[in-house]
Design a protein around this motif. Structure first.
Motif: not given
Length: 84
Positions: A40-44, A50-53, A69-74, A77-80
């Motif tokens: 799940r994603f969250g904001l304070d 935040y990203i949490g399980s 946002r940069a992490l999710i885009s990467a 795009s296949g970086a992981a």
């Protein structure tokens, strides 16, 4: 990226050491895969993201909205892909 938010200078001390401050996170709906691995994603109120399980509600990754946002885009795009 921080795994948990940094403790403030006046953090309380628990039985095993300093405890993280309480953060009020507005979590969105969980995203679940076929194996019921839900994230799940969250904001304070300060605008941190935040990203949490859902399996470990008190554990999460936190950073600026721009950094996540940069992490999710990467990841998109296949970086992981080498981790799959």
């Amino acid at each position: 990226m921080n795994v948990t938010p940094p403790a403030p200078p006046a953090a309380s001390t628990g039985p095993t050491g300093p405890t993280a401050p309480a953060v009020d996170i507005a979590w969105g709906d969980a995203f679940c895969s076929e194996g019921a691995n839900c994230f799940r994603f969250g904001l304070d109120d300060a605008g941190r993201a935040y990203i949490g399980s859902t399996l470990a509600p008190g554990e999460y990754v936190s950073d600026s909205v721009e950094a996540l946002r940069a992490l999710i885009s990467a990841v998109k795009s296949g970086a992981a892909d080498h981790l799959l």
